[in-house]
Every structure is written in C-alpha cells, then in structure tokens.
Design a protein around this motif. Sequence first.
Motif, PDB file in Angstrom:
ATOM      1  N   VAL A 193       9.337  -8.393  -9.976  1.00  0.00           N
ATOM      2  CA  VAL A 193       9.503  -8.673  -8.554  1.00  0.00           C
ATOM      3  C   VAL A 193      10.491  -7.641  -8.025  1.00  0.00           C
ATOM      4  CG1 VAL A 193      10.239 -10.324  -6.811  1.00  0.00           C
ATOM      5  CG2 VAL A 193       9.005 -11.121  -8.822  1.00  0.00           C
ATOM      6  N   ILE A 194      10.039  -6.865  -7.057  1.00  0.00           N
ATOM      7  CA  ILE A 194      10.769  -5.686  -6.569  1.00  0.00           C
ATOM      8  C   ILE A 194      11.166  -5.920  -5.126  1.00  0.00           C
ATOM      9  CG2 ILE A 194      10.634  -3.182  -6.221  1.00  0.00           C
ATOM     10  CD1 ILE A 194       8.091  -3.449  -8.226  1.00  0.00           C
ATOM     11  N   ASP A 195      12.445  -5.725  -4.833  1.00  0.00           N
ATOM     12  CA  ASP A 195      12.947  -5.953  -3.476  1.00  0.00           C
ATOM     13  C   ASP A 195      13.692  -4.714  -3.001  1.00  0.00           C
ATOM     14  OD1 ASP A 195      15.322  -7.047  -1.568  1.00  0.00           O
ATOM     15  OD2 ASP A 195      13.560  -8.335  -1.412  1.00  0.00           O
ATOM     16  N   PHE A 196      13.369  -4.244  -1.786  1.00  0.00           N
ATOM     17  CA  PHE A 196      14.069  -3.094  -1.217  1.00  0.00           C
ATOM     18  C   PHE A 196      15.424  -3.557  -0.680  1.00  0.00           C
ATOM     19  CE2 PHE A 196      11.206   0.569  -1.162  1.00  0.00           C
ATOM     20  CZ  PHE A 196      10.066  -0.017  -1.698  1.00  0.00           C
ATOM     21  N   ASP A 197      16.473  -2.926  -1.199  1.00  0.00           N
ATOM     22  CA  ASP A 197      17.835  -3.361  -0.902  1.00  0.00           C
ATOM     23  C   ASP A 197      18.211  -3.107   0.551  1.00  0.00           C
ATOM     24  OD1 ASP A 197      18.852  -2.060  -4.110  1.00  0.00           O
ATOM     25  OD2 ASP A 197      18.243  -4.104  -3.572  1.00  0.00           O
ATOM     26  N   HIS A 198      18.943  -4.062   1.139  1.00  0.00           N
ATOM     27  CA  HIS A 198      19.492  -3.928   2.496  1.00  0.00           C
ATOM     28  C   HIS A 198      18.430  -3.504   3.500  1.00  0.00           C
ATOM     29  CE1 HIS A 198      23.466  -4.488   0.836  1.00  0.00           C
ATOM     30  NE2 HIS A 198      23.355  -3.414   0.063  1.00  0.00           N
ATOM     31  N   PHE A 199      17.238  -4.070   3.376  1.00  0.00           N
ATOM     32  CA  PHE A 199      16.145  -3.621   4.228  1.00  0.00           C
ATOM     33  C   PHE A 199      16.399  -3.947   5.703  1.00  0.00           C
ATOM     34  CE2 PHE A 199      12.047  -1.869   4.778  1.00  0.00           C
ATOM     35  CZ  PHE A 199      11.412  -2.602   5.764  1.00  0.00           C
ATOM     36  N   LYS A 200      17.018  -5.076   5.952  1.00  0.00           N
ATOM     37  CA  LYS A 200      17.329  -5.441   7.338  1.00  0.00           C
ATOM     38  C   LYS A 200      18.236  -4.393   7.992  1.00  0.00           C
ATOM     39  CE  LYS A 200      19.018  -9.235  10.243  1.00  0.00           C
ATOM     40  NZ  LYS A 200      19.854  -8.371  11.088  1.00  0.00           N
ATOM     41  N   LEU A 201      19.176  -3.845   7.215  1.00  0.00           N
ATOM     42  CA  LEU A 201      20.071  -2.815   7.753  1.00  0.00           C
ATOM     43  C   LEU A 201      19.300  -1.530   8.076  1.00  0.00           C
ATOM     44  CD1 LEU A 201      23.256  -3.232   5.509  1.00  0.00           C
ATOM     45  CD2 LEU A 201      22.906  -3.992   7.878  1.00  0.00           C
ATOM     46  N   ILE A 202      18.280  -1.246   7.266  1.00  0.00           N
ATOM     47  CA  ILE A 202      17.452  -0.060   7.556  1.00  0.00           C
ATOM     48  C   ILE A 202      16.769  -0.247   8.905  1.00  0.00           C
ATOM     49  CG2 ILE A 202      15.395   1.232   6.839  1.00  0.00           C
ATOM     50  CD1 ILE A 202      16.178   0.635   3.932  1.00  0.00           C
ATOM     51  N   ASN A 203      16.185  -1.435   9.132  1.00  0.00           N
ATOM     52  CA  ASN A 203      15.561  -1.711  10.427  1.00  0.00           C
ATOM     53  C   ASN A 203      16.570  -1.647  11.565  1.00  0.00           C
ATOM     54  OD1 ASN A 203      12.897  -2.070   9.604  1.00  0.00           O
ATOM     55  ND2 ASN A 203      13.194  -4.235   9.131  1.00  0.00           N
ATOM     56  N   ASP A 204      17.756  -2.220  11.351  1.00  0.00           N
ATOM     57  CA  ASP A 204      18.761  -2.293  12.410  1.00  0.00           C
ATOM     58  C   ASP A 204      19.389  -0.931  12.696  1.00  0.00           C
ATOM     59  OD1 ASP A 204      18.259  -4.974  12.539  1.00  0.00           O
ATOM     60  OD2 ASP A 204      20.031  -5.574  11.380  1.00  0.00           O
ATOM     61  N   ASN A 205      19.709  -0.178  11.646  1.00  0.00           N
ATOM     62  CA  ASN A 205      20.446   1.082  11.820  1.00  0.00           C
ATOM     63  C   ASN A 205      19.549   2.269  12.139  1.00  0.00           C
ATOM     64  OD1 ASN A 205      22.762  -0.347  11.227  1.00  0.00           O
ATOM     65  ND2 ASN A 205      22.821   0.270   9.069  1.00  0.00           N
ATOM     66  N   PHE A 206      18.285   2.192  11.749  1.00  0.00           N
ATOM     67  CA  PHE A 206      17.374   3.310  12.029  1.00  0.00           C
ATOM     68  C   PHE A 206      16.315   2.878  13.045  1.00  0.00           C
ATOM     69  CE2 PHE A 206      18.878   6.482   9.029  1.00  0.00           C
ATOM     70  CZ  PHE A 206      19.606   5.715   8.130  1.00  0.00           C
ATOM     71  N   SER A 207      15.359   2.099  12.619  1.00  0.00           N
ATOM     72  CA  SER A 207      14.356   1.521  13.528  1.00  0.00           C
ATOM     73  C   SER A 207      13.356   0.760  12.674  1.00  0.00           C
ATOM     74  CB  SER A 207      13.617   2.610  14.324  1.00  0.00           C
ATOM     75  OG  SER A 207      12.773   3.365  13.487  1.00  0.00           O
ATOM     76  N   HIS A 208      12.605  -0.120  13.332  1.00  0.00           N
ATOM     77  CA  HIS A 208      11.561  -0.846  12.608  1.00  0.00           C
ATOM     78  C   HIS A 208      10.447   0.100  12.167  1.00  0.00           C
ATOM     79  CE1 HIS A 208      12.865  -5.052  12.964  1.00  0.00           C
ATOM     80  NE2 HIS A 208      13.438  -4.664  14.090  1.00  0.00           N
ATOM     81  N   GLN A 209      10.225   1.157  12.949  1.00  0.00           N
ATOM     82  CA  GLN A 209       9.227   2.156  12.558  1.00  0.00           C
ATOM     83  C   GLN A 209       9.656   2.851  11.268  1.00  0.00           C
ATOM     84  OE1 GLN A 209       8.616   5.334  15.374  1.00  0.00           O
ATOM     85  NE2 GLN A 209       6.639   5.912  14.476  1.00  0.00           N
ATOM     86  N   THR A 210      10.961   3.175  11.179  1.00  0.00           N
ATOM     87  CA  THR A 210      11.479   3.770   9.953  1.00  0.00           C
ATOM     88  C   THR A 210      11.318   2.796   8.794  1.00  0.00           C
ATOM     89  OG1 THR A 210      13.085   5.115  11.170  1.00  0.00           O
ATOM     90  CG2 THR A 210      13.532   4.728   8.830  1.00  0.00           C
ATOM     91  N   GLY A 211      11.611   1.515   9.049  1.00  0.00           N
ATOM     92  CA  GLY A 211      11.422   0.507   8.014  1.00  0.00           C
ATOM     93  C   GLY A 211       9.989   0.447   7.526  1.00  0.00           C
TER      94      GLY A 211
END
Length: 549
Positions: free
Chosen positions: A422-440
């Motif tokens: 089971v693989i989880d991308f770390d701090h993914f919410k921060l990626i969406n918040d700090n960059f953009s949902h498109q980047t996510g």
Amino acid sequence: MAVTPTLPMKTATPAPFSDIERLIDEAQASYAPRCEQTLVLAQQAVELARKAAYAEGEARALLWWAKSAFVLSGWRDAKPLVTRALKLAPEQTAGALRAQLQHVVAQCHVAAGHPALALQSWLQCLNGALQTESVATVVEACLGIGDLYVVHDDRQQAFYYHSLAHEFAQLLGDDDLCAKSSLFLASDLIKLKRLDIAKSVLLGTEQHLILPLRRDWLAEMCNYLGLIYSESGEFELARRYLDRAYEINLETGYLWDQTVTLLSLGRMTRKQGNDAEAENFLKRALDVVMRFGAANLIMQIHEELSKLYEARGDHARAVMHYIGFHDHYMQIAREGLATQATRSSARRLANLEIKLRLMSSELEVQQLRQQSQATSQQMKQLETAAYRDGLTGIYNRRTLDQRLPDLVKLAQGSGTPLAILVIDFDHFKLINDNFSHQTGDRVLQEGALLLQEGIRDADLLARYGGEEFALVLPGATLPVAVQVAERIRQRVANFDWDEIAPGLRVTVSIGCAQLRATDTIESLIALADQALYSAKRGGRNRVREAATA
C-alpha cells in the motif's frame, strides 16, 4: 449496444458499379506498400464514379486519393479532396466513411498548424466512429488526439490517449493497429525519458509488424531506437539505426518520415560535435518539409539550426533561424488547445471519453464470451464497469476489489506466496495547497508511471483511493515485496520533480504485507495499512513491513 470488431466499408453494390468497387478495393490494398499505386487507382475510380453518378463510391475513392496524396505530397493536395468527399458522402448511410474522412481532415489541420480545428474534426471523427461502432477508427482518432498534445509538449496527456488507443487495438486483436499504437507509445516514453521501457515496447512491436507491408513503420521503429541509443551516448549504434530508417524512408517515398529521420540525424551528429554534418542533415530536412508543410516540424528544424549557428558564432544566421522558429512557435501557440478549444469541445471530449470507456468494457465482455461461458451476474458487472482510473490510466478500486479475491484464493489454494504494497504519496495535501491541484494531478500521473516501471504482467497495480495506490505481487514473499517497495521509494524520491514545478519534492511511504493462511482480504489490507502507518509515524519516505506472525 453490441460492438462489432470490424465494420464493412460498403453496402451491397449494384452490378454497374463493380468496376468502381474493384478499383477502390485495389487502391485500399496497395495503400501501405505502394501509395503511388493507390493514388492512380483512386483517381481512376473517382473518374468512373463521377460519370456513373455514384456519389458514395466517389467519396470512398476520394478518401484513398486524399490519404495517399497526404503522404506523398502533403496536406495542401489532400484537403480539397477530402472536403469534396464529405459533401458527397450521405450523412444518414455513410457514418463510418464520414468518420474516416474527418480523420484525414484533422490530419490536414495538424500539418497546417491548426490544432484547434484538428480537435474539432477528431471529435466529429470519434463521435461518428462510436455511433457506427468502428473500433479501428476509434483507435486512429485517439492516436490523433494524443498527437495534438504532443504538438503542445504535454506528453502526459498524449500518453493517456495513446494508451487508450493501444488498449482498443489489443481488444480488437488487430496486429496492425497494435504495432501503430505501440510506436506512438514509444515516442511518448522517449520524451518522458523512460528509455528502457520505450526500448522494450519497440522490441515487442516487432511481433505485430506486418512485413514487408509496413516497412514505413519498421523505419519509424529504427528511428526511435536510434534516438534511444543517441540519448544513452551509444552513437555508433544510433547511427546504424537512423541510417537504416532513412534508407527505408527513401524507398517508401514518405516525405514526413524522411523529415523526421533527417531531424534525428541532425540532432545526433550535433550532439557528437560534428556540426558540419549536422548542418547538412538539418538543411536537407528543411528542404523536404517545405515541400509539404508541417508547422511543428519546421519549428523544430529552425530551432536546431539556430542553436547550431549560435554555438558557431554565426549570429546572423542564428537570428534568421530563430525568427523562423519563433514565427512557427507563435502560429502553433495562437492555435493552442488551451486558448482555442471551446468549452463545448472540452465537454464533448469528456462525454466521448465516457462512451469510450463503456465501449472498452463491452469489448472486454465480448472477449470473455468468446473464451468462456461466464455467469450472468459477472457479465452484468463487466457491462456496466469502467476498469481504468480516469486520471492515471491504471486500474481503479473496482478492478482491485474484483480481482484481489481471486488472487488470494489462488494463492491460498496452491500454497504459493502473495504480497501486497500500500503506497501513499507523502504530504499530498500540501502539494495541492502549495502548488495547485493541477500539479497534484500531474504528480499522481507521473507517480503512476514510476510505479509501473519494472512490474510484471501478473502484478496488479491499482489506484486505491486519493493519493493511495495498491500493488499486488502474486508469488512474492515479504522480503521480495520489501525489495520491490524500496526500489519504488527510491525511484520516486530520485525523480526530477522540478520538471513539473520548480521546488517540488515528492516522496512515498509504503507498507508491505504477506498473505497468511488465515487471512481474509480485509485482514491482508489491514496488515499493509498498519505497516504504512508505521512508515508515516517513522518520518515518511520509508518502507515498513507487517509482522508475519
């Protein structure tokens, strides 16, 4: 709706038209090996059909005249022919033919540097192909739409549509289309720097190539292998493949292919430091492409020549070619998908994608019906399901839920091991918040590609939910699963995420578990989840294994 793998190109033909039909059939048969012969035969068929007032026959003959003219002399000669054919082909009874004609129209728009118009034509092509259940034309349209994203350097979206085309080609069981779509995928993978996977795809393509009929595709395969070896610095091997590609290009007479190979030779010899030879190749490429016109290729050649002359200190010619590059770049940018595609076109494309997924499911059902007598309940589930995740293109949760029980049952019944990650991308919410949902979204798309590297045909990779993925490894013990997980973790951590967004860093945490004799599906996944939480509590970007007791 029952999907038929092949669709007749024509209905019953009156006896007086038999000579016309014979010429059209011969034109179609000679198209791949000898376009020049197709051109002559199609012209004869058009003349006879016009005299006989046989409108649909004239339209079909014009299709092959236009297709061969496009290859031999370019879009300017092909466009009037296909436009005339569309006026002749009846809308009510020639839907499959009109879809094919729209495909050629779209190709002409791309070559002319008008991608927004090409998108509209391919949407009409795709809609017509879906209505008439012409799966082969669906494949061609998906390949074309993917190439629009290639023009605008969006290789992720290109890869998505080319993968969709390849999936349909495989479901159809058409070796020719499998080979063609594989070449498109290889091109995407080379641009995405997935050279080993691209090479594997190309070598696998050989089994589908229908030779000597598809020598032009053999040339394309040689060109891509040349690019791969050039990227890895194996210039002697690269030159051998590129020279072979160009030799075949000259034999077939295809101007587009000649241009692409000359451009590849120019780039490779420039990388070697042989500027004089590179200049010769690039000038020849420019001469050839100007005979048929293709804005994207012209732009690339001007860019290479500008860089070459700038490095040499010949600033006058560097500026001249930079202007040529910039003019064609701006032409393509003005026609860009992002600015020119209407909201209506975007909605139509989204709706058509839903229909494509449904058709894919129907084709899968047909294959299952042919192979075995499945239960009625299972057939209904297949008929209503779409098995692929829309964002990443890999399997979705539905597929995992359906296939994992069978894999577990098989492993427990045979006494063979099975493991799950089971693989989880770390701090993914921060990626969406700090960059953009498109980047996510792009992180998940690129991440899915990284996860797929090195997995076996028997393995099952699925998007489990949100930023979580599951990878089932039949036959794998826990130590092997941990090794696989560690390779994945390193691959993600070491990837150059700056390509997506400057400053972006991405890691994954992975939990591993091995199936025990008493495990259920739920307890197996719970074990992997516990290991995942342990990895996150331990600081993330790490692999943890579940207890085997």
